[in-house]
Design a protein around this motif. Structure first.
Motif, PDB file in Angstrom:
ATOM      1  N   LEU A 431       0.841  -1.190   0.000  1.00 59.11           N
ATOM      2  CA  LEU A 431       0.000   0.000   0.000  1.00 59.11           C
ATOM      3  C   LEU A 431       0.880   1.244   0.000  1.00 59.11           C
ATOM      4  CD1 LEU A 431      -3.216   0.515   2.084  1.00 59.11           C
ATOM      5  CD2 LEU A 431      -1.580   2.367   1.856  1.00 59.11           C
ATOM      6  N   ALA A 432       0.675   2.105  -0.975  1.00 60.46           N
ATOM      7  CA  ALA A 432       1.412   3.369  -1.055  1.00 60.46           C
ATOM      8  C   ALA A 432       0.528   4.483  -0.532  1.00 60.46           C
ATOM      9  CB  ALA A 432       1.826   3.657  -2.492  1.00 60.46           C
ATOM     10  N   VAL A 433       1.040   5.251   0.424  1.00 62.01           N
ATOM     11  CA  VAL A 433       0.327   6.425   0.933  1.00 62.01           C
ATOM     12  C   VAL A 433       0.969   7.649   0.304  1.00 62.01           C
ATOM     13  CG1 VAL A 433      -0.363   7.741   2.967  1.00 62.01           C
ATOM     14  CG2 VAL A 433      -0.195   5.247   3.097  1.00 62.01           C
ATOM     15  N   VAL A 434       0.176   8.405  -0.441  1.00 60.49           N
ATOM     16  CA  VAL A 434       0.724   9.516  -1.212  1.00 60.49           C
ATOM     17  C   VAL A 434      -0.126  10.766  -1.016  1.00 60.49           C
ATOM     18  CG1 VAL A 434       1.721   8.026  -2.990  1.00 60.49           C
ATOM     19  CG2 VAL A 434      -0.603   8.861  -3.267  1.00 60.49           C
ATOM     20  N   GLY A 435       0.510  11.903  -1.159  1.00 63.67           N
ATOM     21  CA  GLY A 435      -0.230  13.141  -1.298  1.00 63.67           C
ATOM     22  C   GLY A 435      -0.636  13.309  -2.746  1.00 63.67           C
ATOM     23  N   ASP A 463      -5.494  17.294  -0.755  1.00 64.07           N
ATOM     24  CA  ASP A 463      -5.741  18.619  -0.205  1.00 64.07           C
ATOM     25  C   ASP A 463      -5.599  19.708  -1.259  1.00 64.07           C
ATOM     26  OD1 ASP A 463      -2.925  18.398  -0.380  1.00 64.07           O
ATOM     27  OD2 ASP A 463      -2.672  19.960   1.138  1.00 64.07           O
ATOM     28  N   LYS A 464      -5.235  19.296  -2.481  1.00 65.81           N
ATOM     29  CA  LYS A 464      -5.135  20.203  -3.631  1.00 65.81           C
ATOM     30  C   LYS A 464      -4.129  21.329  -3.375  1.00 65.81           C
ATOM     31  CE  LYS A 464      -9.840  19.168  -5.121  1.00 65.81           C
ATOM     32  NZ  LYS A 464     -11.192  19.685  -5.439  1.00 65.81           N
ATOM     33  N   THR A 481       2.290  31.116   1.143  1.00 62.02           N
ATOM     34  CA  THR A 481       2.057  31.591  -0.217  1.00 62.02           C
ATOM     35  C   THR A 481       1.019  30.707  -0.899  1.00 62.02           C
ATOM     36  OG1 THR A 481       3.892  30.226  -1.003  1.00 62.02           O
ATOM     37  CG2 THR A 481       4.392  32.507  -0.417  1.00 62.02           C
ATOM     38  N   ASP A 482       0.606  31.089  -2.089  1.00 64.52           N
ATOM     39  CA  ASP A 482      -0.373  30.298  -2.833  1.00 64.52           C
ATOM     40  C   ASP A 482       0.293  29.018  -3.332  1.00 64.52           C
ATOM     41  OD1 ASP A 482      -2.426  29.257  -4.280  1.00 64.52           O
ATOM     42  OD2 ASP A 482      -2.447  30.819  -5.811  1.00 64.52           O
ATOM     43  N   LEU A 483      -0.123  27.908  -2.778  1.00 69.38           N
ATOM     44  CA  LEU A 483       0.464  26.612  -3.123  1.00 69.38           C
ATOM     45  C   LEU A 483      -0.595  25.638  -3.629  1.00 69.38           C
ATOM     46  CD1 LEU A 483       2.680  26.473   0.078  1.00 69.38           C
ATOM     47  CD2 LEU A 483       3.568  26.640  -2.255  1.00 69.38           C
ATOM     48  N   SER A 484      -1.713  26.181  -4.081  1.00 70.49           N
ATOM     49  CA  SER A 484      -2.842  25.342  -4.484  1.00 70.49           C
ATOM     50  C   SER A 484      -2.744  24.949  -5.951  1.00 70.49           C
ATOM     51  CB  SER A 484      -4.153  26.075  -4.224  1.00 70.49           C
ATOM     52  OG  SER A 484      -4.199  27.291  -4.952  1.00 70.49           O
ATOM     53  N   PHE A 485      -3.403  23.851  -6.281  1.00 68.58           N
ATOM     54  CA  PHE A 485      -3.479  23.371  -7.661  1.00 68.58           C
ATOM     55  C   PHE A 485      -4.762  22.575  -7.834  1.00 68.58           C
ATOM     56  CE2 PHE A 485      -0.505  20.559  -5.279  1.00 68.58           C
ATOM     57  CZ  PHE A 485      -1.307  19.439  -5.168  1.00 68.58           C
ATOM     58  N   THR A 486      -5.038  22.168  -9.053  1.00 62.71           N
ATOM     59  CA  THR A 486      -6.202  21.318  -9.308  1.00 62.71           C
ATOM     60  C   THR A 486      -5.744  19.891  -9.576  1.00 62.71           C
ATOM     61  OG1 THR A 486      -6.163  21.831 -11.671  1.00 62.71           O
ATOM     62  CG2 THR A 486      -7.532  23.233 -10.253  1.00 62.71           C
ATOM     63  N   ASN A 487      -6.664  18.961  -9.445  1.00 64.89           N
ATOM     64  CA  ASN A 487      -6.373  17.549  -9.665  1.00 64.89           C
ATOM     65  C   ASN A 487      -7.232  16.984 -10.786  1.00 64.89           C
ATOM     66  OD1 ASN A 487      -4.370  16.992  -7.680  1.00 64.89           O
ATOM     67  ND2 ASN A 487      -5.932  17.026  -6.079  1.00 64.89           N
ATOM     68  N   LEU A 493      -9.680   8.879 -14.123  1.00 61.11           N
ATOM     69  CA  LEU A 493      -8.302   8.457 -14.376  1.00 61.11           C
ATOM     70  C   LEU A 493      -8.162   6.955 -14.150  1.00 61.11           C
ATOM     71  CD1 LEU A 493      -5.350   9.344 -14.985  1.00 61.11           C
ATOM     72  CD2 LEU A 493      -5.060   9.687 -12.521  1.00 61.11           C
ATOM     73  N   CYS A 494      -8.741   6.458 -13.068  1.00 56.58           N
ATOM     74  CA  CYS A 494      -8.695   5.014 -12.790  1.00 56.58           C
ATOM     75  C   CYS A 494      -9.387   4.228 -13.896  1.00 56.58           C
ATOM     76  CB  CYS A 494      -9.341   4.721 -11.433  1.00 56.58           C
ATOM     77  SG  CYS A 494      -8.349   5.247 -10.020  1.00 56.58           S
ATOM     78  N   ASP A 495     -10.540   4.707 -14.339  1.00 58.42           N
ATOM     79  CA  ASP A 495     -11.258   4.011 -15.417  1.00 58.42           C
ATOM     80  C   ASP A 495     -10.415   3.973 -16.688  1.00 58.42           C
ATOM     81  OD1 ASP A 495     -13.446   3.503 -13.853  1.00 58.42           O
ATOM     82  OD2 ASP A 495     -14.611   5.229 -14.567  1.00 58.42           O
ATOM     83  N   ALA A 496      -9.773   5.090 -17.005  1.00 56.97           N
ATOM     84  CA  ALA A 496      -8.991   5.172 -18.231  1.00 56.97           C
ATOM     85  C   ALA A 496      -7.789   4.241 -18.215  1.00 56.97           C
ATOM     86  CB  ALA A 496      -8.531   6.614 -18.461  1.00 56.97           C
ATOM     87  N   LEU A 497      -7.226   3.998 -17.029  1.00 55.70           N
ATOM     88  CA  LEU A 497      -6.015   3.190 -16.917  1.00 55.70           C
ATOM     89  C   LEU A 497      -6.271   1.818 -16.296  1.00 55.70           C
ATOM     90  CD1 LEU A 497      -3.543   6.024 -15.880  1.00 55.70           C
ATOM     91  CD2 LEU A 497      -3.629   4.815 -18.075  1.00 55.70           C
TER      92      LEU A 497
END
Length: 549
Positions: A431-435, A463-464, A481-487, A493-497
């Motif tokens: 099991l990989a735990v990732v951000g 947490d984006k 600072t602004d460290l946000s992004f979209t996912n 993504l899971c369905d595609a792969l």
């Protein structure tokens, strides 16, 4: 035979079973030679992913993990994973192609000095300029990579050298016995331990290699001395052992520091300063330290041992065990260590039964991961705020069951690393735990896992944002600072792969979601919204520590 055939035969002779990588034109002869080999080639989607796979394979097996890239951009893509493996003490062999010798003296397409580039991040980096040198170079590289402290070695093979003919044959694989400490220095250590009142052990990365853990457990049981473990030393003691004092290594003052402060003698076992700098835990330079490791202590003003025990760690501990059996256990006052263990157990229990919805606290996520995994199952943690929670709260029964990138501390290891972990330990759940930032660093290896049918699970803490950087900035400046992004849409993504995908927003349902993922044959992903408000709450709580043990 061709030089490339000889190269492959030398790798076979050294016991290489698998190579991860992305080949190029300059590896063409080598790849054709590999076709008729017993060595499996695992095609990855990026060279960095291949290097992380080789790192994890090496860390888990003790054998060389092998990765391959071509010249130029292939070699530069590998280098971050190689640096990570080298500093996390993984035995690795790195293979790169190169343009022909006839054009290396001038500016030429994709040609750069790869050997020099790799020298700072490997134990040895060299080029094969004659086919007759291949047996010696491969033999030396594997020997150096697996010798304590293990690390990465790099071999470059130019395309024209690979195609030449040779009569050479592979050398016989050799493994060298490590030197052992002398009786006189072990007597000094034992005398000092017998005169101490509140000794403490700090077990590092070297304590979980080469049988050292078994001897350390025996020593702790014989003497009653407790051991703190660094992020990469997890599992040196079983989490249920009353001498297990859990993990040290947070960047700020934490409860384990109270046990360090209370100790009148600290025995470091396999301690590696790249994991947790001595200035963090011995800022006043007052600790009485005994250093036991495969190599002499680093010259560091915060780490000046009174005794250095250099040699095979397991053997050195066995010599101490013999003295403990002969003389009996010394009398110690270890109340501070008992208090630390109790305090940390209460920390682990906090929020472990949460029933929040909409977001899930880190403590609950870690507790559920521990609950669904067995003693020999494997967790891999990336780099980010999630790493700090895994490091502090996830405890182990056995060595090699929690892999954290902590020496070089590179993002992107867990997803590709999980693929290699399943190769190395096919009977373990992985099991990989990732951000969400970490997993996107090598998200392309989702295709590799799908193609290979890798039976792995990835738990994404979403947490984006670059959560750890936000946490650090808020600690120092009171804001970030602004460290946000979209996912991406994770389920699409899971369905595609061709991955199984689940989203879990309810803390009460997380454990069952993880169990479904682990029971699924093939790659699975579970995505949770993580409540990183807990980051600063932890900082504030630890900042108010005034008690002593």
């Amino acid at each position: 035979m061709k030089a490339s055939d000889l190269f492959v035969k030398c790798l076979e002779a050294e016991g290489v079973e698998r190579i991860y990588g992305v080949p190029g034109e300059e590896n063409a002869d080598f790849m054709m030679s590999l076709q008729d080999s017993s060595i499996e080639f695992v095609l990855t989607r990026h060279e960095q992913g291949a290097a992380f796979m080789a790192e994890v394979y090496g860390r888990l097996t003790g054998k060389v993990g092998v990765c391959l890239g071509t010249l130029g951009p292939g070699a530069t893509n590998l280098i971050t994973g190689v640096a990570d493996g080298n500093m996390d003490r993984a035995p690795m062999l790195v293979l790169t192609g190169q343009g022909a010798l006839t054009r290396q003296h001038k500016e030429s397409h994709q040609v750069m000095n790869v050997v020099e580039m790799y020298k700072p991040v490997t134990k040895w980096s060299t080029a094969i300029n004659a086919a007759s040198n291949i047996p010696e170079i491969v033999h030396k590289a594997v020997k150096l990579a697996t010798a304590e402290k293990p690390g990465a070695c790099h071999i470059e093979l130019a395309e024209d050298v690979a195609a030449t003919q040779t009569d050479e044959r592979p050398m016989r694989a050799a493994r060298v016995r490590r030197p052992v400490p002398g009786d006189d220095v072990i007597d000094q250590v034992w005398d000092r331990l017998r005169s101490a009142k509140t000794p403490l052990i700090i077990a590092g990365n070297g304590a979980i290699r080469t049988r050292a853990s078994a001897q350390l457990r025996q020593f702790c049981e014989a003497t009653g001395i407790g051991a703190l473990m660094t992020f990469m030393g997890k599992g040196a003691l079983d989490l249920e052992d009353p001498r297990c004092l859990f993990t040290v290594g947070m960047g700020q003052r934490d409860y384990p520091q109270l046990a360090i402060d209370a100790a009148d003698l600290i025995l470091t076992v396999g301690f590696d300063p790249v994991e947790y700098g001595p200035e963090k835990w011995n800022s006043g330079c007052g600790a009485d330290i005994i250093h036991m490791d495969f190599a002499p202590a680093e010259s560091d003003k915060y780490y000046q041992p009174s005794i250095e025990v250099v040699g095979d760690v397991a053997h050195g501990l066995s010599m101490l065990n013999a003295r403990a059996e002969r003389d009996g256990a010394p009398r110690y006052d270890l109340a501070s260590q008992t208090k630390l263990r109790e305090r940390m157990q209460s920390e682990f229990a906090e929020h472990a039964q949460d029933r929040t919805t909409g977001s899930i606290r880190p403590q609950k996520a870690v507790a559920d991961v521990r609950a669904v995994l067995g003693p020999d199952d494997i967790v891999l943690s990336g780099v980010g705020a999630h790493k700090m929670w895994i490091a502090r709260h996830y405890q182990c029964h056995a060595p090699g069951t929690c892999l954290i990138s902590n020496g070089f501390c590179s993002m992107g290891m867990p997803l590709p690393g999980a693929i290699a972990a399943k190769h190395a330990c096919p009977d373990a759940k992985v099991l990989a735990v990732v951000g969400d930032a970490d997993v996107m660093m090598n998200v392309q290896e989702m295709e590799t896992a799908s193609r290979l049918g890798s039976d792995i699970t990835v738990l994404v803490w979403e947490d984006k944002a670059y959560g750890l950087i936000a946490w650090k900035q808020e600690q120092e400046f009171g804001e970030h600072t602004d460290l946000s992004f979209t996912n991406p849409d994770w389920m699409q993504l899971c369905d595609a792969l061709d991955w199984q995908g689940q989203r879990c927003d309810n803390a009460e349902e997380l454990q069952s979601a993880l169990q479904r993922a682990l029971d699924h044959r093939g790659p699975s992903m579970v995505v949770i919204p993580i409540d990183y408000r807990e980051n600063m709450k932890l900082t504030e709580r630890l900042g108010k520590i005034t008690e002593t043990f």
